[in-house]
Design a protein around this motif. Structure first.
Motif, mmCIF file in Angstrom:
data_model
loop_
_atom_site.group_PDB
_atom_site.id
_atom_site.type_symbol
_atom_site.label_atom_id
_atom_site.label_comp_id
_atom_site.label_asym_id
_atom_site.label_seq_id
_atom_site.Cartn_x
_atom_site.Cartn_y
_atom_site.Cartn_z
ATOM 1 N N ASN A 1 -13.715 -0.553 2.441
ATOM 2 C CA ASN A 1 -12.268 -0.730 2.290
ATOM 3 C C ASN A 1 -11.542 -0.789 3.628
ATOM 4 O OD1 ASN A 1 -10.946 -1.161 -0.191
ATOM 5 N ND2 ASN A 1 -11.588 0.866 -0.910
ATOM 6 N N LYS A 2 -12.137 -0.178 4.660
ATOM 7 C CA LYS A 2 -11.493 -0.188 5.979
ATOM 8 C C LYS A 2 -11.393 -1.589 6.558
ATOM 9 C CE LYS A 2 -12.843 4.319 7.769
ATOM 10 N NZ LYS A 2 -13.405 4.944 8.971
ATOM 11 N N LEU B 1 -15.008 -2.007 -5.312
ATOM 12 C CA LEU B 1 -14.221 -2.801 -4.369
ATOM 13 C C LEU B 1 -14.285 -4.244 -4.860
ATOM 14 C CD1 LEU B 1 -14.048 -2.700 -0.579
ATOM 15 C CD2 LEU B 1 -14.942 -4.782 -1.586
ATOM 16 N N GLN C 1 -4.964 -3.019 -3.883
ATOM 17 C CA GLN C 1 -6.099 -2.246 -4.425
ATOM 18 C C GLN C 1 -6.446 -2.655 -5.859
ATOM 19 O OE1 GLN C 1 -8.196 -0.561 -2.753
ATOM 20 N NE2 GLN C 1 -7.005 -0.732 -0.845
ATOM 21 N N ASP D 1 0.836 -1.196 0.000
ATOM 22 C CA ASP D 1 0.000 0.000 0.000
ATOM 23 C C ASP D 1 0.868 1.242 0.000
ATOM 24 O OD1 ASP D 1 -2.829 -0.392 0.079
ATOM 25 O OD2 ASP D 1 -2.537 -1.480 1.953
ATOM 26 N N LYS E 1 -11.494 -4.461 4.538
ATOM 27 C CA LYS E 1 -11.055 -5.427 3.524
ATOM 28 C C LYS E 1 -9.679 -6.011 3.894
ATOM 29 C CE LYS E 1 -8.941 -4.334 -0.419
ATOM 30 N NZ LYS E 1 -7.865 -5.324 -0.420
ATOM 31 N N GLU F 1 -12.894 4.538 -7.844
ATOM 32 C CA GLU F 1 -13.270 4.736 -6.433
ATOM 33 C C GLU F 1 -14.673 4.195 -6.128
ATOM 34 O OE1 GLU F 1 -12.869 8.974 -6.433
ATOM 35 O OE2 GLU F 1 -14.987 9.288 -6.875
ATOM 36 N N ILE G 1 -17.806 2.768 -0.553
ATOM 37 C CA ILE G 1 -16.636 1.927 -0.852
ATOM 38 C C ILE G 1 -15.508 2.220 0.152
ATOM 39 C CG2 ILE G 1 -14.797 1.476 -2.562
ATOM 40 C CD1 ILE G 1 -17.514 0.190 -3.326
#
Ligand SMILES: Cc1ncc(COP(=O)(O)O)c(C=O)c1O
Length: 348
Positions: A231-232, A74, A54, A24, A234, A71, A227
């Protein structure tokens, strides 16, 4: 309607920052770098490096094809993982509830059990449409997710656009439209209406029309704000390198997918026509998917007879509104001929 994302996000998720992995913090732009940041084995074998968490390459292609932004996407380890993440991001265990519309895809109920979230079931009407009035009566302040599967599994039909619009407009929680079978449907995807509804989530998959059930790639499409919340939670590397590569090649080959879908649809018509001639088939339900639900005289008897002939279909007789139904997935022309011949033999 006043949809407030903050209000429906779980308290513990609001404060989370996602795990920041080595990949990341630095994603290669293609230039030659020395990667000594992720404790990988340096010897090249195609998969010795962690995948892009990502999935930027794959998302860029999907965003272009679906005319949305990266954006808004996901990706998950199948849409089953995406569905599970929705529970974990939005539903407080032992407090919140979800609404499902049986007969429908069984995983929503399983996930509600796993996540300790009450599943409120509102049966479809006799013509397999959402009972909007009952759904609205069932919603309360703790209802977070409403699962709409369209085209629906196992019935095969799409839900009325008007009914779905009414639910999107009246519900302050999230409306999850599961479009696993959308590529077989004559109806337009709800992705084109993404900007119209702040509370819409669409899930799609490469498991059906794209012929990639084995790689596990599910797609979640929603507002950038929704999303960002999902994502927090995932897992950083939930879509592995081989899946990202295979999926990229496949989604780029649009013509091959289109050709296969056309063939499946032609075969579906052939199978429908054949089912009409089978003496013990009582009803063939309209379908927008790659399967046909049919009511027979005795589903368990016919299921076992087909098994003996080496053909496995799905017996849906225990599902609500589905007594004595069998679900036939459309196969290759040869496979469909086998099931048609078997049904004819049993029909005599
Ligand atoms: C309606 C529906 N949603 C989702 C799934 C699961 O899809 P995936 O393979 O992407 O987990 C299925 C699989 O049968 C399905 O029928």
């Amino acid at each position: 309607m006043s949809f407030n994302l903050d209000k429906i996000t779980r308290e513990n998720v609001k404060g989370l920052s996602p795990y920041s992995s080595a990949r990341d913090e630095y994603v290669s732009d293609g230039s030659t770098m020395v990667f000594l940041d992720a404790n990988e084995n340096p010897f090249e074998n195609g998969v010795n490096r962690y995948p892009d968490p990502q999935q930027r390459g794959l998302k860029a292609i999907l965003a272009e094809q679906k005319v949305i932004k990266e954006e808004n996407i996901l990706l998950g380890n199948g849409s089953d993982e995406v569905l599970d993440m929705l529970f974990r991001a939005f539903c407080e265990p032992k407090q919140d509830n979800i609404i499902t519309l049986p007969p429908t895809y069984g995983m929503y109920k399983v996930l509600s059990g796993i996540n300790l979230v009450e599943n409120r079931e509102v049966l479809l009407t006799n013509d397999f449409q959402p009972n909007v009035e009952e759904i609205l009566k069932t919603i309360d302040n703790n209802t977070k997710l409403l699962f709409i599967c369209s085209p629906n599994n196992p019935t095969g039909n799409s839900f009325s656009t008007k009914a779905i619009e009414e639910l999107l407009n009246s519900f302050n929680g999230l409306v999850v439209i599961d479009e696993a079978y959308i590529d077989f449907s004559s109806k337009e995807s709800w992705v084109s209406k993404l900007a119209n509804y702040p509370n819409i989530i669409i899930t799609q998959t490469l498991s059906k029309a794209y012929g990639m059930a084995g790689i596990r790639l599910g797609i979640c499409i929603a507002s950038a704000e929704i999303i960002a919340v999902v994502n927090k939670i995932k897992p950083p590397y939930n879509v592995n390198q081989l899946t990202q590569e295979k999926a990229t090649t496949r989604v780029l080959d649009k013509q091959a997918v289109k050709n296969e879908v056309s063939e499946i649809l032609a075969e579906r018509s052939k199978l429908e026509e054949a089912l009409k001639t089978v003496s013990f088939v009582e009803t063939i339900y309209p379908t927008d998917a790659n399967f046909i639900l049919a009511k027979v005289d005795d589903a368990t008897l016919r299921y076992n007879q087909l098994l003996k002939k080496g053909i496995v279909v799905r017996n849906r007789t225990t599902q609500p509104l589905c007594a004595n139904t069998l679900r036939f997935t459309v196969g290759t022309p040869e496979e469909n001929n086998s099931v048609i011949n078997a049904l004819k033999e049993l029909s005599n």
